[in-house]
Design a protein around this motif. Structure first.
Motif, PDB file in Angstrom:
ATOM      1  N   UNK A  14       9.031   1.214 -16.212  1.00  0.00           N
ATOM      2  CA  UNK A  14       7.585   0.725 -16.277  1.00  0.00           C
ATOM      3  C   UNK A  14       7.294  -0.627 -16.383  1.00  0.00           C
ATOM      4  N   UNK A  15       7.992  -1.335 -17.274  1.00  0.00           N
ATOM      5  CA  UNK A  15       7.776  -2.820 -17.285  1.00  0.00           C
ATOM      6  C   UNK A  15       8.179  -3.536 -15.883  1.00  0.00           C
ATOM      7  N   UNK A  16       9.010  -3.012 -15.431  1.00  0.00           N
ATOM      8  CA  UNK A  16       9.522  -3.676 -14.179  1.00  0.00           C
ATOM      9  C   UNK A  16       8.360  -3.304 -13.031  1.00  0.00           C
ATOM     10  N   UNK A  17       7.963  -2.338 -13.130  1.00  0.00           N
ATOM     11  CA  UNK A  17       6.942  -1.898 -12.076  1.00  0.00           C
ATOM     12  C   UNK A  17       5.548  -2.965 -12.380  1.00  0.00           C
ATOM     13  N   UNK A  18       5.212  -2.913 -13.430  1.00  0.00           N
ATOM     14  CA  UNK A  18       4.007  -3.894 -13.799  1.00  0.00           C
ATOM     15  C   UNK A  18       4.457  -5.338 -13.535  1.00  0.00           C
ATOM     16  N   UNK A  19       5.567  -6.033 -13.904  1.00  0.00           N
ATOM     17  CA  UNK A  19       5.744  -7.213 -13.594  1.00  0.00           C
ATOM     18  C   UNK A  19       6.123  -7.324 -12.236  1.00  0.00           C
ATOM     19  N   UNK A  20       6.673  -6.414 -11.270  1.00  0.00           N
ATOM     20  CA  UNK A  20       6.913  -6.543  -9.805  1.00  0.00           C
ATOM     21  C   UNK A  20       5.831  -6.622  -9.022  1.00  0.00           C
ATOM     22  N   UNK A  21       4.778  -5.565  -9.647  1.00  0.00           N
ATOM     23  CA  UNK A  21       3.534  -5.690  -9.064  1.00  0.00           C
ATOM     24  C   UNK A  21       2.506  -6.872  -8.996  1.00  0.00           C
ATOM     25  N   UNK A  22       2.683  -7.475 -10.263  1.00  0.00           N
ATOM     26  CA  UNK A  22       1.936  -8.485 -10.542  1.00  0.00           C
ATOM     27  C   UNK A  22       2.441  -9.700  -9.698  1.00  0.00           C
ATOM     28  N   UNK A  23       3.816  -9.938  -9.722  1.00  0.00           N
ATOM     29  CA  UNK A  23       4.286 -10.863  -9.017  1.00  0.00           C
ATOM     30  C   UNK A  23       4.268 -10.643  -7.477  1.00  0.00           C
ATOM     31  N   UNK A  24       4.429  -9.632  -6.868  1.00  0.00           N
ATOM     32  CA  UNK A  24       4.225  -9.576  -5.369  1.00  0.00           C
ATOM     33  C   UNK A  24       2.873  -9.871  -5.299  1.00  0.00           C
ATOM     34  N   UNK A  25       1.765  -9.118  -5.880  1.00  0.00           N
ATOM     35  CA  UNK A  25       0.541  -9.317  -5.392  1.00  0.00           C
ATOM     36  C   UNK A  25      -0.023 -10.562  -5.581  1.00  0.00           C
ATOM     37  N   UNK A  26       0.681 -11.487  -6.524  1.00  0.00           N
ATOM     38  CA  UNK A  26      -0.020 -12.870  -6.764  1.00  0.00           C
ATOM     39  C   UNK A  26       0.571 -13.649  -5.706  1.00  0.00           C
ATOM     40  N   UNK A  27       1.220 -13.242  -4.768  1.00  0.00           N
ATOM     41  CA  UNK A  27       1.667 -14.190  -3.694  1.00  0.00           C
ATOM     42  C   UNK A  27       1.114 -13.891  -2.319  1.00  0.00           C
ATOM     43  N   UNK A  28      -0.008 -12.801  -2.371  1.00  0.00           N
ATOM     44  CA  UNK A  28      -0.567 -12.257  -1.214  1.00  0.00           C
ATOM     45  C   UNK A  28      -2.217 -12.501  -1.225  1.00  0.00           C
ATOM     46  N   UNK A  29      -2.728 -12.996  -0.507  1.00  0.00           N
ATOM     47  CA  UNK A  29      -4.248 -13.455  -0.589  1.00  0.00           C
ATOM     48  C   UNK A  29      -5.002 -12.428   0.353  1.00  0.00           C
ATOM     49  N   UNK A  30      -4.851 -11.146   0.007  1.00  0.00           N
ATOM     50  CA  UNK A  30      -5.201  -9.801   0.620  1.00  0.00           C
ATOM     51  C   UNK A  30      -5.498  -8.592  -0.171  1.00  0.00           C
ATOM     52  N   UNK A  31      -6.311  -7.858   0.222  1.00  0.00           N
ATOM     53  CA  UNK A  31      -6.915  -6.701  -0.576  1.00  0.00           C
ATOM     54  C   UNK A  31      -5.662  -5.693  -0.230  1.00  0.00           C
ATOM     55  N   UNK A  32      -4.933  -5.751   0.576  1.00  0.00           N
ATOM     56  CA  UNK A  32      -3.730  -4.867   0.829  1.00  0.00           C
ATOM     57  C   UNK A  32      -2.916  -4.905  -0.577  1.00  0.00           C
ATOM     58  N   UNK A  33      -2.512  -3.645  -1.369  1.00  0.00           N
ATOM     59  CA  UNK A  33      -1.871  -3.536  -2.317  1.00  0.00           C
ATOM     60  C   UNK A  33      -0.220  -3.685  -2.037  1.00  0.00           C
ATOM     61  N   UNK A  34       0.117  -5.005  -1.748  1.00  0.00           N
ATOM     62  CA  UNK A  34       1.566  -5.318  -1.558  1.00  0.00           C
ATOM     63  C   UNK A  34       2.392  -5.019  -2.779  1.00  0.00           C
ATOM     64  N   UNK A  35       2.123  -5.087  -4.020  1.00  0.00           N
ATOM     65  CA  UNK A  35       2.801  -5.107  -5.168  1.00  0.00           C
ATOM     66  C   UNK A  35       3.088  -3.566  -5.394  1.00  0.00           C
ATOM     67  N   UNK A  36       2.284  -2.785  -5.012  1.00  0.00           N
ATOM     68  CA  UNK A  36       2.455  -1.117  -5.271  1.00  0.00           C
ATOM     69  C   UNK A  36       3.363  -0.748  -4.090  1.00  0.00           C
ATOM     70  N   UNK A  37       3.189  -1.391  -2.983  1.00  0.00           N
ATOM     71  CA  UNK A  37       3.953  -1.010  -1.627  1.00  0.00           C
ATOM     72  C   UNK A  37       5.470  -1.259  -1.892  1.00  0.00           C
ATOM     73  N   UNK A  38       5.572  -2.648  -2.691  1.00  0.00           N
ATOM     74  CA  UNK A  38       6.824  -3.094  -2.904  1.00  0.00           C
ATOM     75  C   UNK A  38       7.578  -2.374  -3.896  1.00  0.00           C
ATOM     76  N   UNK A  39       6.995  -1.891  -4.983  1.00  0.00           N
ATOM     77  CA  UNK A  39       7.597  -0.867  -5.869  1.00  0.00           C
ATOM     78  C   UNK A  39       7.830   0.361  -5.567  1.00  0.00           C
TER      79      UNK A  39
END
Length: 124
Positions: A14-39
């Protein structure tokens, strides 16, 4: 004892999901949910590898509970994927919603198959 393995895996997932999602999403300037896609992709790969290892006798039922049910269960998220896809569609980003749905299913299945293929190569 089995439920403790699930809890331990989930406590990491659960924390890994949250941290990975935030890390990935913060590096993309788009509405596409890259963080959720990555996890979800990572979880599909791990679960495919674990399933292949179990089929080859290289992963115990305890490891399956710890990593498969606990870690991957908490790491991946179908509900967030569904919500984000719905939100994209409602916000007028229908192409992104369609791309998210199609790419998530295709890439998730591909990752699971790739994980299982890697397990076959490792544990034959």
């Amino acid at each position: 004892m089995n439920w403790l393995l699930v809890v331990a895996g989930a406590a990491v997932g659960a924390p890994l999901r949250f941290l990975t999602d935030r890390f990935v999403q913060s590096r993309h300037d788009t509405v596409f949910p890259w963080g959720t896609f990555a996890v979800n992709l990572a979880g599909s790969l791990v679960l495919g590898l674990l399933t292949g290892a179990a089929a080859a006798g290289a992963a115990s039922p305890h490891l399956q509970l710890l990593l498969g049910t606990g870690l991957c269960g908490a790491l991946t998220t179908y509900s967030t994927f569904s919500y984000e896809t719905l939100r994209l569609a409602q916000d007028g980003a229908r192409l992104f919603a369609l791309a998210n749905a199609a790419a998530s299913v295709a890439a998730g299945l591909g990752a699971a198959f790739a994980g299982a293929a890697c397990a076959r190569m490792l544990w034959g």
